[in-house]
Design an enzyme around this catalytic site. Structure first.
Site, PDB file in Angstrom:
ATOM      1  N   CYS A 195      -0.659   4.053  -6.421  1.00 48.96           N
ATOM      2  CA  CYS A 195      -1.305   3.427  -5.357  1.00 48.96           C
ATOM      3  C   CYS A 195      -1.676   2.074  -6.084  1.00 48.96           C
ATOM      4  CB  CYS A 195      -2.864   4.222  -5.543  1.00 48.96           C
ATOM      5  SG  CYS A 195      -4.093   3.146  -4.578  1.00 48.96           S
TER       6      CYS A 195
ATOM      7  N   CYS B 262       0.836  -1.334  -0.016  1.00 44.41           N
ATOM      8  CA  CYS B 262       0.095  -0.165  -0.028  1.00 44.41           C
ATOM      9  C   CYS B 262       0.891   1.265   0.071  1.00 44.41           C
ATOM     10  CB  CYS B 262      -0.745  -0.116   1.273  1.00 44.41           C
ATOM     11  SG  CYS B 262      -1.730   1.277   1.569  1.00 44.41           S
TER      12      CYS B 262
END
EC number: 5.1.1.3
Length: 259
Positions: A183, A74
């Site tokens: 992302c 992440c």
């Protein structure tokens, strides 16, 4: 033996499965545990303290499963928490950073676009990295609502297409030749993005680089699995298991646990 222990990965939801796929492709015999903290997604609009607290919770869960290495799959958790995680826990950590370096090295127009969460773009680590590229114009865009829509399974609908157009068109007009996806959820939007972005603009993400770095660290620390037996591949979520199952084309069992 520690060599047979799993590689752990965690993300705020399903996005890090894009990283898991690259890791599994490069190291097909390694056991893995993928942890999706979908209940708390997205991390991108949370405070640094909240992100750190969630990252510690996820790490401790994976350590309790005897993970030999943890991939913070992440971008937001990496940029806001990895320094503290490395200081607090003994296990090796691999972080995810937007692939600005290859884009900056190869850009002909000296202009690159980056689509990322607010948490990543506002982080200290991200700004520190940007300082290395003074000669490059970096056009940043927060991907408002993208993670939420991906988490709910709305990846290729009309609304998503309109959002992406709105975010990416201004970058195209500024003559970027690289679009960096900052992302781990966003690689799932590449088919949509390719309909918007002209062919000369290269779309890049961090997946392959992270897999290579994971292999490098496992080799360095003598932690690679020694036998080529079939791996155990676990997927755990505190959200809707169907969403991850669909993203993995229903090839693997996804377990619900309220961790």
């Amino acid at each position: 033996m520690a060599n047979n222990n799993p590689i752990g990965l965690f993300d705020s939801g399903i996005g890090g499965t894009s990283i898991w796929k690259e890791v599994h492709k490069l190291m097909p015999y390694e056991n893995t545990i993928y942890l999706a903290d979908s209940k708390n997604a997205p991390y991108g609009n949370k405070s640094k303290e909240e992100i750190l607290s969630l990252s510690c919770k996820n790490t401790e869960y994976l350590l309790n499963q005897n993970c030999k290495l943890i991939i913070v799959a992440c971008n937001t958790a990496t940029t806001n928490a990895i320094k503290e995680l490395r200081a607090k826990y003994k296990v090796p950590f691999i972080g995810i950073e937007p692939a600005i370096k290859p884009a900056a090295l190869h850009s002909k127009t000296q202009k690159i676009g980056i689509l990322a969460t607010k948490g990543t773009l506002n982080s200290e680590l991200f700004h520190k990295n940007l300082e290395k590229y003074q000669d490059i114009q970096i056009i940043e865009q927060i991907g408002y609502n993208l993670v939420e829509r991906i988490e709910n399974g709305f990846i290729d609908d009309n609304e998503m297409f309109k959002l992406l157009q709105m975010y990416v068109q201004p970058m195209i007009q500024k003559n970027i030749d690289y679009l960096v996806l900052g992302c781990t959820h966003y690689p799932y939007l590449i088919p949509q993005l390719q309909k918007i972005v002209p062919a000369h603009i290269k779309i890049i993400d961090s997946g392959e680089a992270v897999a290579k770095q994971t292999l490098h660290v496992l080799e360095q620390q003598n932690l690679l699995k020694r036998n080529q037996t079939a791996p155990t591949l676990q997927f755990i979520t505190n959200g809707n298991p169907t969403i991850i199952s669909n993203i993995l084309q229903n090839q693997y069992t996804v377990t619900f646990k309220d961790f």
